[in-house]
Design a protein around this motif. Structure first.
Motif, PDB file in Angstrom:
ATOM      1  N   ILE A   1      18.561  16.000  -6.405  1.00  0.00           N
ATOM      2  CA  ILE A   1      17.701  16.711  -5.457  1.00  0.00           C
ATOM      3  C   ILE A   1      17.186  18.009  -6.088  1.00  0.00           C
ATOM      4  CG2 ILE A   1      17.672  17.896  -3.229  1.00  0.00           C
ATOM      5  CD1 ILE A   1      19.801  15.760  -2.331  1.00  0.00           C
ATOM      6  N   GLN A   2      18.082  18.722  -6.760  1.00  0.00           N
ATOM      7  CA  GLN A   2      17.651  19.961  -7.419  1.00  0.00           C
ATOM      8  C   GLN A   2      16.575  19.677  -8.457  1.00  0.00           C
ATOM      9  OE1 GLN A   2      21.379  21.471  -8.861  1.00  0.00           O
ATOM     10  NE2 GLN A   2      21.784  22.639  -6.992  1.00  0.00           N
ATOM     11  N   ARG A   3      16.798  18.638  -9.256  1.00  0.00           N
ATOM     12  CA  ARG A   3      15.817  18.318 -10.303  1.00  0.00           C
ATOM     13  C   ARG A   3      14.470  17.967  -9.691  1.00  0.00           C
ATOM     14  NH1 ARG A   3      17.606  13.954 -14.118  1.00  0.00           N
ATOM     15  NH2 ARG A   3      15.825  14.709 -15.314  1.00  0.00           N
ATOM     16  N   ALA A   4      14.501  17.285  -8.535  1.00  0.00           N
ATOM     17  CA  ALA A   4      13.242  16.959  -7.851  1.00  0.00           C
ATOM     18  C   ALA A   4      12.509  18.240  -7.460  1.00  0.00           C
ATOM     19  CB  ALA A   4      13.528  16.103  -6.622  1.00  0.00           C
ATOM     20  N   TYR A   5      13.247  19.231  -6.987  1.00  0.00           N
ATOM     21  CA  TYR A   5      12.618  20.480  -6.543  1.00  0.00           C
ATOM     22  C   TYR A   5      12.186  21.360  -7.712  1.00  0.00           C
ATOM     23  CZ  TYR A   5      13.105  19.899  -1.542  1.00  0.00           C
ATOM     24  OH  TYR A   5      12.937  19.469  -0.255  1.00  0.00           O
ATOM     25  N   PHE A   6      12.808  21.187  -8.860  1.00  0.00           N
ATOM     26  CA  PHE A   6      12.399  21.989 -10.016  1.00  0.00           C
ATOM     27  C   PHE A   6      11.286  21.297 -10.797  1.00  0.00           C
ATOM     28  CE2 PHE A   6      17.045  23.493  -9.995  1.00  0.00           C
ATOM     29  CZ  PHE A   6      16.757  24.474  -9.070  1.00  0.00           C
ATOM     30  N   GLY A   7      10.825  20.150 -10.317  1.00  0.00           N
ATOM     31  CA  GLY A   7       9.728  19.461 -10.975  1.00  0.00           C
ATOM     32  C   GLY A   7      10.140  18.714 -12.223  1.00  0.00           C
TER      33      GLY A   7
ATOM     34  N   GLU B   1      10.966  21.945   3.265  1.00  0.00           N
ATOM     35  CA  GLU B   1      10.868  23.339   2.817  1.00  0.00           C
ATOM     36  C   GLU B   1      12.184  24.071   3.056  1.00  0.00           C
ATOM     37  OE1 GLU B   1       6.037  24.050   3.132  1.00  0.00           O
ATOM     38  OE2 GLU B   1       7.268  24.573   4.857  1.00  0.00           O
ATOM     39  N   ALA B   2      12.843  23.734   4.171  1.00  0.00           N
ATOM     40  CA  ALA B   2      14.158  24.343   4.427  1.00  0.00           C
ATOM     41  C   ALA B   2      15.150  23.936   3.338  1.00  0.00           C
ATOM     42  CB  ALA B   2      14.669  23.929   5.813  1.00  0.00           C
ATOM     43  N   VAL B   3      15.064  22.686   2.903  1.00  0.00           N
ATOM     44  CA  VAL B   3      15.916  22.237   1.792  1.00  0.00           C
ATOM     45  C   VAL B   3      15.624  23.079   0.549  1.00  0.00           C
ATOM     46  CG1 VAL B   3      16.372  20.340   0.183  1.00  0.00           C
ATOM     47  CG2 VAL B   3      16.205  19.879   2.639  1.00  0.00           C
ATOM     48  N   GLY B   4      14.348  23.306   0.285  1.00  0.00           N
ATOM     49  CA  GLY B   4      13.971  24.118  -0.876  1.00  0.00           C
ATOM     50  C   GLY B   4      14.572  25.516  -0.795  1.00  0.00           C
ATOM     51  N   GLY B   5      14.537  26.090   0.403  1.00  0.00           N
ATOM     52  CA  GLY B   5      15.117  27.422   0.596  1.00  0.00           C
ATOM     53  C   GLY B   5      16.604  27.433   0.281  1.00  0.00           C
ATOM     54  N   GLU B   6      17.289  26.373   0.706  1.00  0.00           N
ATOM     55  CA  GLU B   6      18.742  26.314   0.454  1.00  0.00           C
ATOM     56  C   GLU B   6      19.032  26.064  -1.021  1.00  0.00           C
ATOM     57  OE1 GLU B   6      20.640  27.468   3.047  1.00  0.00           O
ATOM     58  OE2 GLU B   6      18.522  27.723   3.522  1.00  0.00           O
ATOM     59  N   ILE B   7      18.175  25.297  -1.689  1.00  0.00           N
ATOM     60  CA  ILE B   7      18.348  25.111  -3.139  1.00  0.00           C
ATOM     61  C   ILE B   7      18.154  26.445  -3.849  1.00  0.00           C
ATOM     62  CG2 ILE B   7      17.281  24.096  -5.208  1.00  0.00           C
ATOM     63  CD1 ILE B   7      16.870  21.537  -3.538  1.00  0.00           C
ATOM     64  N   MET B   8      17.148  27.187  -3.401  1.00  0.00           N
ATOM     65  CA  MET B   8      16.903  28.505  -4.002  1.00  0.00           C
ATOM     66  C   MET B   8      18.128  29.419  -3.814  1.00  0.00           C
ATOM     67  SD  MET B   8      13.789  31.153  -3.163  1.00  0.00           S
ATOM     68  CE  MET B   8      14.570  31.819  -1.691  1.00  0.00           C
ATOM     69  N   LEU B   9      18.722  29.391  -2.627  1.00  0.00           N
ATOM     70  CA  LEU B   9      19.897  30.236  -2.389  1.00  0.00           C
ATOM     71  C   LEU B   9      21.091  29.798  -3.230  1.00  0.00           C
ATOM     72  CD1 LEU B   9      20.200  30.989   1.438  1.00  0.00           C
ATOM     73  CD2 LEU B   9      19.030  32.247  -0.347  1.00  0.00           C
ATOM     74  N   GLY B  10      21.170  28.489  -3.497  1.00  0.00           N
ATOM     75  CA  GLY B  10      22.318  27.964  -4.226  1.00  0.00           C
ATOM     76  C   GLY B  10      22.246  28.181  -5.728  1.00  0.00           C
ATOM     77  N   ASN B  11      21.074  28.541  -6.239  1.00  0.00           N
ATOM     78  CA  ASN B  11      20.944  28.820  -7.675  1.00  0.00           C
ATOM     79  C   ASN B  11      21.795  30.005  -8.092  1.00  0.00           C
ATOM     80  OD1 ASN B  11      18.982  26.922  -8.036  1.00  0.00           O
ATOM     81  ND2 ASN B  11      17.270  28.362  -7.993  1.00  0.00           N
ATOM     82  N   ASP B  12      22.257  29.990  -9.333  1.00  0.00           N
ATOM     83  CA  ASP B  12      22.866  31.198  -9.874  1.00  0.00           C
ATOM     84  C   ASP B  12      21.788  32.260  -9.973  1.00  0.00           C
ATOM     85  OD1 ASP B  12      25.325  29.990 -10.160  1.00  0.00           O
ATOM     86  OD2 ASP B  12      24.837  29.220 -12.158  1.00  0.00           O
ATOM     87  N   PRO B  13      21.994  33.431  -9.389  1.00  0.00           N
ATOM     88  CA  PRO B  13      20.956  34.469  -9.440  1.00  0.00           C
ATOM     89  C   PRO B  13      20.697  34.906 -10.883  1.00  0.00           C
ATOM     90  CG  PRO B  13      22.814  35.130  -8.030  1.00  0.00           C
ATOM     91  CD  PRO B  13      23.190  33.839  -8.649  1.00  0.00           C
ATOM     92  N   VAL B  14      19.468  35.291 -11.158  1.00  0.00           N
ATOM     93  CA  VAL B  14      19.105  35.805 -12.484  1.00  0.00           C
ATOM     94  C   VAL B  14      18.736  37.281 -12.315  1.00  0.00           C
ATOM     95  CG1 VAL B  14      17.385  35.688 -14.338  1.00  0.00           C
ATOM     96  CG2 VAL B  14      18.259  33.578 -13.309  1.00  0.00           C
ATOM     97  N   ASP B  15      19.316  38.141 -13.151  1.00  0.00           N
ATOM     98  CA  ASP B  15      19.029  39.575 -13.029  1.00  0.00           C
ATOM     99  C   ASP B  15      17.534  39.853 -13.111  1.00  0.00           C
ATOM    100  OD1 ASP B  15      21.619  40.304 -12.709  1.00  0.00           O
ATOM    101  OD2 ASP B  15      21.965  40.791 -14.830  1.00  0.00           O
ATOM    102  N   VAL B  16      17.059  40.698 -12.211  1.00  0.00           N
ATOM    103  CA  VAL B  16      15.677  41.151 -12.322  1.00  0.00           C
ATOM    104  C   VAL B  16      15.666  42.433 -13.164  1.00  0.00           C
ATOM    105  CG1 VAL B  16      14.846  40.090 -10.193  1.00  0.00           C
ATOM    106  CG2 VAL B  16      15.893  42.350 -10.093  1.00  0.00           C
ATOM    107  N   ALA B  17      14.474  42.849 -13.561  1.00  0.00           N
ATOM    108  CA  ALA B  17      14.361  44.061 -14.380  1.00  0.00           C
ATOM    109  C   ALA B  17      14.989  45.240 -13.640  1.00  0.00           C
ATOM    110  CB  ALA B  17      12.895  44.340 -14.684  1.00  0.00           C
ATOM    111  N   GLU B  18      15.489  46.206 -14.402  1.00  0.00           N
ATOM    112  CA  GLU B  18      16.161  47.348 -13.779  1.00  0.00           C
ATOM    113  C   GLU B  18      15.263  48.089 -12.789  1.00  0.00           C
ATOM    114  OE1 GLU B  18      18.305  50.402 -16.166  1.00  0.00           O
ATOM    115  OE2 GLU B  18      19.035  48.611 -17.230  1.00  0.00           O
ATOM    116  N   ASP B  19      13.994  48.164 -13.146  1.00  0.00           N
ATOM    117  CA  ASP B  19      13.065  48.915 -12.287  1.00  0.00           C
ATOM    118  C   ASP B  19      12.289  47.988 -11.356  1.00  0.00           C
ATOM    119  OD1 ASP B  19      11.485  47.579 -14.065  1.00  0.00           O
ATOM    120  OD2 ASP B  19      10.111  49.265 -14.426  1.00  0.00           O
ATOM    121  N   ALA B  20      12.803  46.771 -11.149  1.00  0.00           N
ATOM    122  CA  ALA B  20      12.028  45.766 -10.395  1.00  0.00           C
ATOM    123  C   ALA B  20      11.700  46.219  -8.980  1.00  0.00           C
ATOM    124  CB  ALA B  20      12.781  44.442 -10.370  1.00  0.00           C
ATOM    125  N   LEU B  21      12.690  46.786  -8.299  1.00  0.00           N
ATOM    126  CA  LEU B  21      12.440  47.216  -6.919  1.00  0.00           C
ATOM    127  C   LEU B  21      11.370  48.316  -6.896  1.00  0.00           C
ATOM    128  CD1 LEU B  21      13.012  47.245  -3.885  1.00  0.00           C
ATOM    129  CD2 LEU B  21      14.960  48.766  -4.333  1.00  0.00           C
TER     130      LEU B  21
END
Lengths: 218, 216
Positions: free
Chosen positions: A178-184, B47-67
């Protein structure tokens, strides 16, 4: 188009992301509702309150909270979707600026905060990474009579939390697909088989909202 | 609301939700969803599934001055998402399609492709193509198979093929396994929006020859 929701009061700390990554080898997911902790729902309600604070009073502290939680996850999604770190950084800042500019468009009875930010990131990805025009469905006119019900807002946040919890419990290989599908990373035919997504958790509410709208328009 | 019988598939809804489809397919999906409540609700779910996939990703640091950089973007208004143009009501072409088509059915520059059928190719990114097809009532589109995926959304009228009957709002999703001969029903001309990520393959000799000239 949007709906006023000033009456939210619950505020709490951001969600523990690790909860989404846990794998518990349970594949019997369907429409069965799943218990989520009140804390998890409160965290989601807190995001709603923060977006409303951005909309109503240009609250920078609330924005910083949202930024701290979501920006690293938006950036991660964009990089997994093929963006270089530099492009993902630029794109993430634009996504978060869009959140500020469009806070008045957010309707917590129709989408959770995570869903809404995901769609902003998705749109920006198409604009910036894929450089394509982006056809969008015509908006529905929800009408002024559709007062957002506090129970609806809470219910949707709760159900989205349930969806996230159910997805975290999918067998690892299914979750990866599912993740791979969403990452294209998969072609259309590679995802042609049913993915077995646990959509039952949120289905009813979104469909209910549409049914009510159609009824109101008659 | 018209009764729509043939809907988008899960891979298409995921692809649209995730922003991974070719533009031509996105246009068909967005147009169908404008006509179909059921798929509109389904898209919200994906789209809700996509949102949950996004939340489940390991976060990636943004630039120090990003905010600070983002607040600067907001303050100087240098980044504002473009807004959508106004759309005409009561057109055969639902909202998303109006941005690709200038005019109504009768004023468009249709090109004949044989057998009375005419087409209008729309400009999209070149990873797939999309066209309007106008099939006179009672006429058949030449028998053809597919190398990739073909989406056909009916905007007006109806057609019947080996699979079923497809009326306004219905979308047929065809892959390489399907060889079909759509025939427009008697009554009004059938207008379809058809997208494909590979050239169509016509089965007769003459249509294949014609294919080289008409580019479908």
């Amino acid at each position: 188009m949007f709906i006023e929701t000033n009456s939210l009061t619950k505020v709490d700390a951001p969600v523990d992301a690790a909860a989404y990554g846990r794998v518990q080898g349970n594949s019997t997911l369907g429409t069965r509702a799943r218990k989520v902790t009140p804390e998890a729902t409160e965290k989601r309600m807190a995001w709603v309150v923060q977006i409303n604070a951005v909309r109503d009073s240009k609250d920078r502290a609330a924005f910083a909270e949202l930024f701290g939680y979501f920006a690293p996850r938006v950036k991660s999604f964009l990089m997994k979707s093929g963006a270089s770190p530099d492009l993902a950084e630029e794109c993430t800042q634009e996504v978060m600026a869009t959140l500020w500019n469009k806070a008045h468009m957010f309707d917590p009875a129709k989408a959770s905060v995570s869903t809404w930010i995901f769609t902003i990131a998705r749109n920006r990805k198409i604009d910036l990474l894929r450089k394509q025009r982006r056809p969008e469905p015509e908006d529905l006119t929800w009408g002024p009579e559709a007062e957002p019900d506090q129970a609806d807002i809470m219910g949707l946040q709760q159900e989205t939390e349930q969806l996230g919890a159910a997805m975290a419990k999918l067998p690892p290989e299914q979750r990866l697909l599912i993740q791979r599908a969403y990452f294209g990373e998969l072609s259309h035919s590679e995802i042609a088989a049913e993915t077995g997504l646990p959509l039952g958790t949120i289905k009813s509410r979104i469909r209910l909202a549409l049914d009510r709208l159609r009824h109101a328009m008659k | 609301m018209k009764q729509i019988k043939h809907h988008l598939t899960e891979p298409l809804l995921i692809g649209y939700a995730a922003g991974t489809l070719p533009e031509a397919f996105n246009l068909v999906v967005a147009t169908h969803i404008t006509m179909c409540d059921s798929c509109r609700a389904a898209l919200a779910e994906y789209e809700a599934v996509g949102g949950e996939i996004m939340l489940g990703n390991d976060p990636v640091d943004v630039a120090e001055d990003a905010l600070a950089a983002t607040l600067a973007l907001i303050d100087n208004g240098s980044y504002v998402e473009p807004s959508k143009p106004a759309r005409a009501k009561n057109s055969v072409f639902p909202g998303p399609l109006q941005e690709y088509v200038n005019g109504d059915i009768h004023s468009l520059k249709w090109r004949k492709v044989g057998g009375g059928v005419s087409q209008l190719v729309l400009q999209t990114s070149d990873d797939a193509s999309v066209r309007l097809l106008r099939i006179p009532a009672g006429t058949a589109v030449p028998d053809h198979g597919h190398q990739g995926t073909e989406l056909t959304l009916v905007l007006q009228g109806a057609f019947i093929d080996e699979e079923d009957r497809f009326a306004a709002g219905d979308v047929e999703v065809a892959n390489q396994d399907l060889n079909h001969t759509p025939v427009a029903e008697n009554g009004v001309d059938c207008i379809c929006l058809a997208a494909t990520d590979a050239p169509l393959r016509f089965n007769g000799f003459m249509p294949r020859l014609a294919q080289r000239f008409i580019g479908i």
